[in-house]
Scaffold this motif. Structure first.
Motif, PDB file in Angstrom:
ATOM      1  N   LYS A  66       0.844  -1.191   0.000  1.00  9.11           N
ATOM      2  CA  LYS A  66       0.000   0.000   0.000  1.00  9.11           C
ATOM      3  C   LYS A  66       0.883   1.246   0.000  1.00  9.11           C
ATOM      4  O   LYS A  66       1.932   1.281   0.650  1.00  9.11           O
ATOM      5  N   ALA A  67       0.453   2.262  -0.702  1.00 12.34           N
ATOM      6  CA  ALA A  67       1.226   3.496  -0.806  1.00 12.34           C
ATOM      7  C   ALA A  67       1.098   4.335   0.467  1.00 12.34           C
ATOM      8  O   ALA A  67       0.095   4.261   1.187  1.00 12.34           O
ATOM      9  N   ILE A  68       2.131   5.128   0.741  1.00 12.57           N
ATOM     10  CA  ILE A  68       2.120   6.088   1.856  1.00 12.57           C
ATOM     11  C   ILE A  68       2.176   7.497   1.271  1.00 12.57           C
ATOM     12  O   ILE A  68       2.986   7.771   0.391  1.00 12.57           O
ATOM     13  N   THR A  69       1.315   8.388   1.749  1.00 10.10           N
ATOM     14  CA  THR A  69       1.374   9.787   1.341  1.00 10.10           C
ATOM     15  C   THR A  69       1.864  10.682   2.471  1.00 10.10           C
ATOM     16  O   THR A  69       2.328  11.789   2.239  1.00 10.10           O
ATOM     17  N   CYS A  70       1.756  10.190   3.709  1.00 13.46           N
ATOM     18  CA  CYS A  70       2.132  10.996   4.864  1.00 13.46           C
ATOM     19  C   CYS A  70       2.312  10.068   6.064  1.00 13.46           C
ATOM     20  O   CYS A  70       1.537   9.136   6.254  1.00 13.46           O
ATOM     21  N   GLY A  71       3.350  10.327   6.850  1.00 15.09           N
ATOM     22  CA  GLY A  71       3.557   9.533   8.054  1.00 15.09           C
ATOM     23  C   GLY A  71       4.504   8.370   7.846  1.00 15.09           C
ATOM     24  O   GLY A  71       4.931   8.079   6.727  1.00 15.09           O
ATOM     25  N   PRO A  72       4.833   7.650   8.939  1.00 16.61           N
ATOM     26  CA  PRO A  72       5.843   6.596   8.888  1.00 16.61           C
ATOM     27  C   PRO A  72       5.294   5.177   8.896  1.00 16.61           C
ATOM     28  O   PRO A  72       6.061   4.237   9.095  1.00 16.61           O
TER      29      PRO A  72
END
Length: 374
Positions: free
Chosen positions: A302-308
């Motif tokens: 899954k892609a991340i746009t913000c955060g760790p």
């Protein structure tokens, strides 16, 4: 009050300080006290002269001003400091919810966001699910409005979300606040990863858009300073803050003076700390993406746009909890299975905020090979 076990903390209590390869942590890379003090001229001498008496219950005045500056429309009078984020959540939920109330919680979510509701007789909690769209996560605002009842009092959200990494866009923030205003609902907005935007769009704090919103922040996650145990609520709703501070009198009463001093130093150099951690996450994403690209038959990333954090899917025909248990027992690689969030689906949380992610990822790959999953 009878509270259910905090599943995540119980799980971490077994492995967090014994497993050598922590690949699921939700915070960012920490630093030493010396490294932090070195950011500010004269700070070390001032820290050594820090008075160790009681501090103000609302928080150090200068600290509250620095926190208020993070927002567009807030002053120090809109800020209430806490001993970490957990205390703020617990206090707010106890003050806001009572018998016969209904709340809606974004889901999956940090357990304490909804667990207080479960502990109150005849207090109901509905789940607003983050939907899996294959490569990413999505929220349905029509579904949210359908969950609202005559006795709904509060909506609780976490954005950027833990564990999925889903993050509201600024347009979605305005839409959510408009829904709350339309139905006269309180909004509890957990924004502890604010400042870790990765794709360019800086998110607004929700409390800047809605007076009945309480915005949660903390030094632990985005700034990587979990040992300080300094968090806050910011809101124009002073009536609610006054109630919460009276509940705080039965908890910490006040924060640690050394912690508040160090938090002030960190916030004065906040953008530098955030950029440091954004860069760590970006570099780790490159490594993790290559890893997942090698094993598309095992994982759906899954892609991340913000955060760790991200919440990836296991495609193997075995329970994800067993897979995670094998990883920590065989190779000391700690992952967080979706069972911890009372979810039956095959997800596990992975953390991107630590410098040792490549090392932990290599051990994870060894596990896959040695156990013949590939």
């Amino acid at each position: 009050m009878q509270m259910n076990d905090f599943k995540l903390e119980c799980y971490f209590g077994k492995y967090e300080f014994t497993a050598p390869y922590l690949l699921t942590q939700s915070d960012c890379e920490a630093m030493s006290t010396g490294e932090l003090l070195a950011l500010e001229p004269e700070a070390q001498e001032e820290f050594m002269n820090q008075w160790l008496g009681y501090t103000e219950t609302w928080g150090d005045p200068e600290l509250r001003k620095l926190i208020a500056k993070l927002y567009q429309n807030m002053t120090d009078e809109d800020v209430l400091a806490f001993h970490g984020a957990q205390e703020a959540i617990f206090g707010y939920m106890n003050v806001m919810l009572g018998e016969g109330d209904h709340m809606i919680a974004m889901y999956p979510n940090y357990q304490s966001a909804y667990e207080v509701a479960n502990s109150i007789p005849n207090c109901e909690c509905s789940k607003w699910y983050i939907r899996d769209k294959g490569t990413h996560w999505e929220m349905d605002f029509d579904e949210l409005e359908a969950l609202i009842k005559p006795n709904t009092k509060l909506i609780a959200i976490t954005s950027p979300n833990n564990p999925t990494g889903y993050t509201f866009t600024n347009d979605e923030i305005k839409r959510l606040c408009a829904i709350c205003k339309k139905h006269d609902l309180y909004l509890f907005s957990d924004e502890v990863y604010k400042g870790l935007e990765l794709e360019g769009e800086k998110r607004d704090w929700m409390a800047d858009h809605y007076d009945k919103c309480a915005s949660l922040g903390v030094m632990s996650k985005a700034y990587g300073l979990a040992g300080l145990r300094v968090g806050w609520l910011v809101s124009k709703d002073h009536e609610t803050l006054e109630k919460v501070v009276k509940f705080k009198h039965y908890m910490s009463i006040c924060n640690s003076a050394p912690s508040e001093f160090l938090a002030k130093v960190a916030l004065k150099h906040g953008e530098k700390l955030l950029e440091r951690n954004r860069q760590i996450i970006r570099e780790n994403i490159k490594q993790v993406d290559k890893f997942f690209d090698r094993y598309p038959q095992i994982f759906e990333k899954k892609a991340i746009t913000c955060g760790p954090v991200a919440y990836h899917k296991l495609l193997l025909d075995m329970p994800v909890k067993d897979f995670c248990q094998m990883a920590v027992e065989k190779k000391g690689v700690l992952l967080l299975p979706s069972e911890i969030y009372d979810m039956e689906d095959q997800y596990f949380r992975m953390g991107y905020g630590r410098k040792n992610v490549p090392e932990s990822l290599a051990k994870f790959e060894e596990f896959l090979i040695e156990e013949k999953f590939v």
